[in-house]
Design a protein around this motif. Structure first.
Motif, PDB file in Angstrom:
ATOM      1  N   GLY A  38      41.482  46.189  32.133  1.00 27.61           N
ATOM      2  CA  GLY A  38      41.651  47.874  33.745  1.00 27.61           C
ATOM      3  C   GLY A  38      41.137  46.872  34.602  1.00 27.61           C
ATOM      4  O   GLY A  38      41.844  47.356  35.675  1.00 27.61           O
ATOM      5  N   SER A  39      41.414  45.697  34.478  1.00 28.59           N
ATOM      6  CA  SER A  39      41.350  44.788  35.952  1.00 28.59           C
ATOM      7  C   SER A  39      42.627  44.306  36.178  1.00 28.59           C
ATOM      8  O   SER A  39      43.257  43.818  37.347  1.00 28.59           O
ATOM      9  N   VAL A  40      43.457  44.699  35.138  1.00 23.80           N
ATOM     10  CA  VAL A  40      45.027  44.102  35.068  1.00 23.80           C
ATOM     11  C   VAL A  40      45.475  45.408  35.962  1.00 23.80           C
ATOM     12  O   VAL A  40      45.304  46.631  36.404  1.00 23.80           O
ATOM     13  N   PRO A  41      46.143  44.700  37.154  1.00 23.26           N
ATOM     14  CA  PRO A  41      47.106  45.794  37.932  1.00 23.26           C
ATOM     15  C   PRO A  41      48.369  46.312  37.742  1.00 23.26           C
ATOM     16  O   PRO A  41      48.580  45.989  36.608  1.00 23.26           O
ATOM     17  N   ALA A  42      48.539  48.153  37.794  1.00 24.71           N
ATOM     18  CA  ALA A  42      49.313  48.743  37.263  1.00 24.71           C
ATOM     19  C   ALA A  42      51.016  48.393  37.497  1.00 24.71           C
ATOM     20  O   ALA A  42      51.141  48.181  36.116  1.00 24.71           O
ATOM     21  N   LYS A  43      51.315  47.786  38.284  1.00 21.68           N
ATOM     22  CA  LYS A  43      52.750  46.489  38.667  1.00 21.68           C
ATOM     23  C   LYS A  43      52.633  45.571  37.275  1.00 21.68           C
ATOM     24  O   LYS A  43      53.844  45.052  36.881  1.00 21.68           O
ATOM     25  N   GLN A  44      51.540  45.494  36.612  1.00 20.38           N
ATOM     26  CA  GLN A  44      51.776  43.975  35.581  1.00 20.38           C
ATOM     27  C   GLN A  44      51.787  44.322  34.429  1.00 20.38           C
ATOM     28  O   GLN A  44      51.491  43.314  33.152  1.00 20.38           O
ATOM     29  N   ARG A  45      50.742  45.518  34.402  1.00 19.79           N
ATOM     30  CA  ARG A  45      51.304  45.732  33.198  1.00 19.79           C
ATOM     31  C   ARG A  45      52.299  45.800  32.273  1.00 19.79           C
ATOM     32  O   ARG A  45      52.171  45.659  31.041  1.00 19.79           O
ATOM     33  N   LYS A  46      53.141  47.079  33.157  1.00 18.23           N
ATOM     34  CA  LYS A  46      55.215  46.685  32.396  1.00 18.23           C
ATOM     35  C   LYS A  46      55.392  45.358  31.747  1.00 18.23           C
ATOM     36  O   LYS A  46      56.178  45.144  30.971  1.00 18.23           O
TER      37      LYS A  46
END
Length: 838
Positions: free
Chosen positions: A583-591
């Motif tokens: 949950g702490s990983v920003p949305a932009k980095q998830r891709k």
């Protein structure tokens, strides 16, 4: 002829400039909100609840017409800042109107706003006589009647001419309802009566909206008949998006097109996203829609963007950033806009201003709980078309389905109170023990929900092999697990006896259950110091075997962040490449994490908490390892569905770690009932009645009662008391420790209101000391000789010099103890100041 169109959804501007706000004293409910009294019918009970609630409100009322009683009123709620229009025609249910959502779907003919207005009007002079006599205005009305089905109704005014009555006779039946065959051309018929007639007819705006719905539906059907003469084999599917669709995907897109607003409830992995994009493109081509809003979990926003850009040539904007940036993104030209659920509340007005034609809800179980702010906010959004995507419309309770369906169409399932009354089975205490008549729910949902299972449509999907690996608890795990199990036993016994647990006990129960689950994984999850638990060792062996064969990628899930930390150590020690999503990983980095797992051969493991269990495409992996078993079967299937889905070309192995003789084993059996409920409502071959009573959960509760009986019989009374005191101290310590940990991990959070142990403990100790002293003194007095009148005589007895009456001289505690009692009582009193009796 004079015609008035009345606006029913009044805005804030209709509130009075100097409103008269009447403060009302809280009125205690005379009937239960949760249990229907036996002497009342269901609808009567619900009307009384709304009346009681309306009488307690402090709304602001303004008369919008000329008549003091029979008029249109605006009702402003200062708490929600919303204004609704109320039309008063009499006191009987069904005669009046309110523009609030509850009135339109409750089938009761009243709501809290109407009841508030009637109560306020009845305080005025002449009200009782006026309502007894009734009132028929000079003008005629055409309004929408809200019952089990909506119908247009005509009400003649006192000054209605014969020509208007003749016109009404042609188009309305003897009860005043518009004939079904006249709905589509009603605007034309209304124009007929307008010409050359001075009589006023008030046609309310929801009538025209109702007619427009029918006209739009008719237009859609005509267009579909023209363009889809060959059904799912029609040529229009060939070039609508840049890929070939499976037949069942074409069927899903066509179903959405015909319904306009619907739910696609396909199994996870069957391509609901591509069906939604196809439906949106078909609507753009045939219905000329121009704005599509997609609401999804944060983790999936960029996945949606990638899919849209891959399969279409449309523009797409991802709504994110600070408020000015989001403002600019809404103003930016784009056919698709993608926003996450959490932002809808903040950007509600921006979304309404953008005015989407189609709203797509992805992973719509996010609105399953109608009480949450997210669900309530999403349901305020309006659009002509809506498409809801979820493989799990029911996760725990049948009312979750009702909440989701409220966004699509509030009317098919009816009001929630009636839906639950018709389909829930309860015991004498009101506890839900099963569900009935599920076939009726399936039939009702037929026109607005389509659901396909993997076995029905994808025989070519690789095989899935599930395996449970049972591992023993270590002594250290068992100590923690059993200690908390004892707390659960005692609290469950208390609940069974009193049918009540205070908030502190409820919190203690949840903490104990959670710690049992954490201990079943590893002691590190509880104390973050020791590492005891064979799951980690077993995982290391399994990973070594998998990667020695080569060619496989593994997806590992755990609910607990600390468990993923232990897994990381194993991966690093064995030099296994991995990415870690939480949950702490920003949305932009998830891709980027997804891309690396998919394309980098050295990245062999996708490690994730349940933040990655929803919506992500992880077909690059072929092995799913669940380090723990979640309470909810839908969560487990969501994890597996990330890998076993459309686009997977390998057999999928699923490995579930389960600690033997622990709460995890019992969870496996608990999931069985939840799965049967899901199938009963959604699947054509599901059961019509699903009972909880004979589930493993009941047998587990019976075993808890047996254990409690044994504990009560063991040892003398003094030993039992010592055990209870020790248990209480341990429980309080666990609660306090958990609260400290929660506050350290979540700064700024506030613990739930409940019994304050820190305040009560000194009071109880001081009170005990006081009572012990009193008992000792009274015992000494009782041994003294009685006086001549037969009364007690001793150091505690004195006589009033004026009346001669005897009284006790009770020794007070020491000054310090007395001060503690007074300060504690004062603290408790202050903590409850301002709380309402309800």
């Amino acid at each position: 002829m004079k015609t008035t169109v009345s606006t029913q959804a009044a805005g804030r501007k209709n509130a009075p400039k100097k409103p008269l706000r009447r403060k009302r004293k809280p009125t205690q409910l005379k009937i239960s909100r949760t249990h229907k009294p036996e002497h009342l019918e269901l609808e009567e009970w619900q009307r009384l609840l709304r009346k009681d609630f309306g009488l307690k409100q402090s709304f602001e009322l303004k008369n919008l017409g000329e008549h003091p009683f029979f008029s249109d009123f605006s009702v402003f709620n200062p708490d929600t800042q919303k204004t609704y229009k109320v039309a008063i025609r009499g006191r009987e249910a069904g005669m009046n109107f309110c523009s609030c959502p509850d009135y339109s779907i409750n089938h009761l003919g009243t709501c809290k706003h109407i009841e508030f207005t009637l109560a306020d009007l009845m305080k005025k002079r002449g009200a009782k006589k006026a309502f007894q006599q009734g009132y028929t205005p000079g003008y005629s009305e055409i309004f929408l009647h809200y019952g089990p089905k909506r119908e247009v109704r005509f009400r003649a005014g006192s000054e209605v001419p014969e020509s208007v009555l003749h016109w009404a006779g042609k188009h309305f039946d003897e009860k005043g309802f518009l004939k079904t065959e006249r709905i589509l051309n009603f605007p034309k018929y209304l124009t007929e009566v307008l010409s050359g007639n001075s009589h006023e007819v008030r046609c309310y705006d929801d009538v025209m909206a109702f007619v427009a719905e029918h006209q739009d539906r008719e237009y859609r059907q005509r267009m579909i008949e023209i363009q889809f003469r060959k059904g799912i084999q029609s040529p229009i599917f060939k070039d609508i998006i840049k890929t070939d669709l499976y037949p069942y995907q074409r069927e899903g897109a066509l179903f959405a097109l015909k319904a306009g607003r619907c739910l696609i409830g396909d199994d996870m992995g069957l391509g609901k996203t591509i069906q939604a994009i196809t439906a949106a493109e078909l609507m753009a081509d045939l219905f000329r829609i121009e704005r599509v809003l997609i609401i999804s979990p944060t983790t999936l926003k960029y996945q949606w963007k990638g899919e849209i850009e891959k399969f279409t040539d449309r523009t797409v904007s991802v709504i994110e950033g600070y408020n000015p940036q989001r403002e600019g993104l809404f103003q930016q030209e784009s056919f698709y806009k993608v926003i996450n659920y959490e932002l809808v509340f903040r950007d509600l007005e921006k979304i309404k201003a953008w005015n989407p034609d189609l709203i797509i809800l992805d992973e719509a179980q996010r609105i399953k709980n109608w009480k949450t702010r997210t669900a309530q906010t999403v349901k305020q959004l309006e659009s002509p078309y809506a498409l809801v995507l979820t493989g799990t419309p029911i996760e725990n309770k049948i009312e979750e389905l009702h909440s989701i369906m409220e966004f699509i169409n509030r009317r098919p399932l009816g009001p929630l109170y009636r839906f639950l009354h018709n389909h829930r089975i309860t015991d004498e205490g009101g506890k839900v023990i099963g569900y009935k008549d599920l076939q009726k729910v399936r039939e009702t949902l037929g026109p607005i929900m389509i659901r396909r299972k993997k076995g029905e449509v994808l025989a070519q999907l690789p095989k899935r092999i599930d395996k449970h690996i049972f591992v023993p608890l270590t002594k250290e795990q068992g100590d923690i697990h059993d200690e908390n199990y004892e707390i659960v036993v005692r609290l469950v016994a208390k609940w069974r006896r009193y049918k009540f647990l205070c908030e502190a006990d409820q919190r203690r129960l949840m903490i104990a259950l959670t710690r049992m689950r954490m201990a079943a994984d590893n002691t590190y999850l509880v104390d973050k110091k020791t590492i005891h638990g064979p799951k980690i060792e077993e995982l290391e062996i399994i990973l070594q075997e998998i990667f020695s064969e080569g060619g496989e990628k593994v997806v590992i899930f755990s609910q607990w962040m600390r468990m993923t930390e232990l897994v990381e150590r194993i991966l690093e020690r064995n030099k296994i490449g991995y990415v870690h999503l939480n949950g702490s990983v920003p949305a932009k980095q998830r891709k980027d994490l997804l891309l690396r797992f998919k394309t980098d051969p050295s990245c062999q493991v996708f490690l994730s908490t349940d933040a990655g269990g929803v919506g992500l495409n992880l077909q690059s992996g072929s092995v799913v390892i669940n380090m723990d078993i979640p309470w909810n079967p839908a969560v487990l299937e969501q994890r597996i569905g990330r890998v076993h889905r459309l686009g997977q070309h390998k057999p999928v192995r699923v490995i579930n770690f389960v600690s033997s003789s622990s709460i995890e084993e019992r969870i496996l059996d608990l999931l069985k009932f939840k799965k049967s409920l899901f199938a009963g409502v959604l699947d054509p071959d599901g059961e019509n009645i699903v009972m909880i009573g004979e589930s493993q959960l009941k047998r587990f509760m019976q075993s808890v009662e047996t254990l409690t009986d044994n504990l009560e019989k063991a040892g003398p009374a003094i030993e039992k008391q010592k055990d209870m005191e020790a248990e209480t101290e341990r429980s309080e310590a666990l609660v306090k420790k958990s609260e400290r940990e929660e506050q350290s991990h979540q700064p700024g959070t506030v613990a739930p209101m409940g019994t304050n142990l820190d305040l009560l403990k000194p009071l109880l100790i001081s009170g005990a000391e006081f009572l012990m002293n009193l008992s000792k003194s009274l015992g000494q007095t009782a041994t003294k000789e009685r006086d001549s009148s037969g009364g007690l005589n001793g150091p505690l007895v004195a006589r009033d010099p004026q009346t001669g009456e005897s009284f006790l001289k009770i020794p007070l505690p020491e000054a310090g103890i007395m001060q503690k009692i007074l300060s504690t009582l004062n603290g408790i009193f202050n903590s409850f100041q301002g709380k309402s009796p309800l």
